[in-house]
Scaffold this active site. Structure first.
Site, PDB file in Angstrom:
ATOM      1  N   SER A 180       0.822  -1.203   0.000  1.00 13.25           N
ATOM      2  CA  SER A 180       0.000   0.000   0.000  1.00 13.25           C
ATOM      3  C   SER A 180       0.858   1.257   0.000  1.00 13.25           C
ATOM      4  O   SER A 180       1.974   1.276   0.533  1.00 13.25           O
ATOM      5  CB  SER A 180      -0.844  -0.025   1.272  1.00 13.25           C
ATOM      6  N   ASN A 214      -5.313   4.564  -4.045  1.00 14.67           N
ATOM      7  CA  ASN A 214      -6.665   4.390  -3.502  1.00 14.67           C
ATOM      8  C   ASN A 214      -7.575   3.664  -4.485  1.00 14.67           C
ATOM      9  O   ASN A 214      -8.120   4.286  -5.396  1.00 14.67           O
ATOM     10  CB  ASN A 214      -7.257   5.747  -3.140  1.00 14.67           C
ATOM     11  N   LYS A 222       2.073  -3.832   6.575  1.00 19.73           N
ATOM     12  CA  LYS A 222       2.406  -3.721   5.142  1.00 19.73           C
ATOM     13  C   LYS A 222       3.926  -3.602   4.979  1.00 19.73           C
ATOM     14  O   LYS A 222       4.524  -4.260   4.127  1.00 19.73           O
ATOM     15  CB  LYS A 222       1.701  -2.514   4.505  1.00 19.73           C
ATOM     16  N   TYR A 270      -1.705  -1.487  11.104  1.00 21.23           N
ATOM     17  CA  TYR A 270      -2.020  -1.917   9.735  1.00 21.23           C
ATOM     18  C   TYR A 270      -0.885  -1.542   8.784  1.00 21.23           C
ATOM     19  O   TYR A 270      -0.362  -2.372   8.043  1.00 21.23           O
ATOM     20  CB  TYR A 270      -3.345  -1.270   9.276  1.00 21.23           C
TER      21      TYR A 270
END
Ligand code: UFG
Length: 359
Positions: free
Chosen positions: A127, A200, A156, A152
């Site tokens: 991400s 996104n 990643k 989170y």
């Protein structure tokens, strides 16, 4: 024979779109999902779109190593695309143990099974969150990663590093079927890896048979917009209009979900066809175009011919002001480029919301 790709988390939002594109490109797909954050809607949609009723489906938790290794034994996997992970930033702050355990253990199990089955190609869904509040925009893959601001985001970064290390450690192993002495004991083989850093992802398949299906109140912008438009939510809050941007709202790089799925096909082909330049590679997957939150809301209203009930609200803690991608590497090396316009993507998101309402 068609190559076989395991899509872990394949019944979810991104996984279902990737499954469709892989099948369209001639791959055999095996889906694994524990259904912890989705129902069968998208998997049923995948079957309808592809006309394939026979996609192997394993309802397993990738944190269960025995289940993962059994799947590898039964299916003979050439590449894995790993999506099976928790993804809510706020929840990860409240439940760090749950996030670290789930996101790390499931990935470690996938890597171990890949290594122990003669080696395998592994694509990790990373991400743009790894860049944090980058100083120079757009970000390239060389832009330094900043310390993660949530568990989170940290998972990643950690999974990227784990993949890199496993690639390095297994580089000397012979591949499956290698008869020379390089083959390590127990049928171990090299793991090759690609991390795709998504910006996104938004929108839905043009068929409106698969799309994003958030549980409860959506955290992300576009599902909140579509749910407000359909009347499920009263009013969209735009978080912050005093940022140092032209209209005061945050800038993001909104990438169409089908375009994103196609980037996976390009990356998997690169791995399977032996076109990687290094054992571990990273690519940004975005459009390269910054769009503000307010612009996105206005575009949604315009393309779908409706008025959205929205208001400006205080900034959301943890949001970066602006992030968008330099996509030259993916364009050149993967031969991939985002194609769908933001208007078409927003129309598809609305078509999906209406499809859900009519179900
Ligand atoms: N936003 C609103 N109102 C909402 C929801 C979002 O104004 O109801 C704004 C946010 O403040 C932000 C923008 O819309 O400025 C985009 O927010 P999203 O929650 O849709 O997406 P983020 O950019 O926060 O996060 C996304 C993914 C993460 C990923 C991150 C990487 O959701 O998983 O991009 O940058 F880590």
């Amino acid at each position: 024979m068609a190559k076989r790709v395991l899509v872990s988390g394949g019944a979810g939002y991104i996984g279902s779109h990737v499954t469709v594109e892989l099948i369209g490109a001639g791959y055999e797909v095996v889906v694994a999902d524990n259904m912890s954050n989705c129902d069968m809607t998208c998997f049923e949609g995948v079957k309808k779109i592809t006309g394939r009723d026979d996609i192997p489906f394993y309802q397993i938790d990738c944190c269960d190593y025995e289940a993962v290794t059994r799947l590898f034994d039964e299916q003979g996997i050439d590449a894995v695309i790993h999506f099976a992970a928790f993804k809510a930033v706020g929840e990860s702050v409240a439940e760090p143990i749950m996030y670290y355990r789930n996101n790390l253990v499931s990935f470690l199990n996938i890597l171990e099974a890949a290594k122990n089955h003669g080696g395998c190609n592994v694509l990790f869904s990373s991400s743009a969150t790894v860049y944090g509040e980058a100083e120079d925009l757009p970000v390239t893959e060389q832009t330094p990663r900043l310390p993660a601001t949530s568990p989170y985001g940290n998972t990643k970064q950690m999974c990227e590093d784990i993949l890199r290390d496993v690639v390095l450690a297994t580089a000397g192993f012979g591949g499956a079927g290698d008869s020379d002495a390089g083959v390590a004991a127990g049928g171990q083989g090299p793991v090759k890896g690609i991390a795709l850093r998504y910006f996104n992802p938004i929108g839905a398949h043009p068929s409106a048979l698969i799309g994003e299906l958030p549980r409860g109140v959506p955290n992300n912008l576009v599902p909140f917009i579509t749910q407000t438009a359909i009347g499920k939510r009263e009013c969209l809050s735009i978080f912050g209009n005093d940022y140092p941007t032209e209209d005061g709202t945050c800038l993001r790089d909104y990438i169409d979900i089908v375009d994103l799925a196609k980037a996976h096909v390009a990356a998997v082909s690169r791995m399977i066809d032996g076109r990687m330049k290094e054992g571990y590679e990273i690519f940004n997957v975005g459009t390269g175009r910054p769009v503000s939150v307010h612009e996105l809301v206005t575009a949604f209203e315009k393309v779908n011919g409706l008025k959205l009930n929205y208001k400006f609200a205080p900034r959301r803690p943890g949001d970066v002001v602006a992030i968008w991608a330099d996509t030259s590497l993916a364009n050149e090396e993967l031969g991939w480029k985002a194609e769908r316009s933001v208007e078409d993507t927003l129309a598809s998101a609305w078509a999906w919301e209406k499809y859900l309402a009519g179900k």
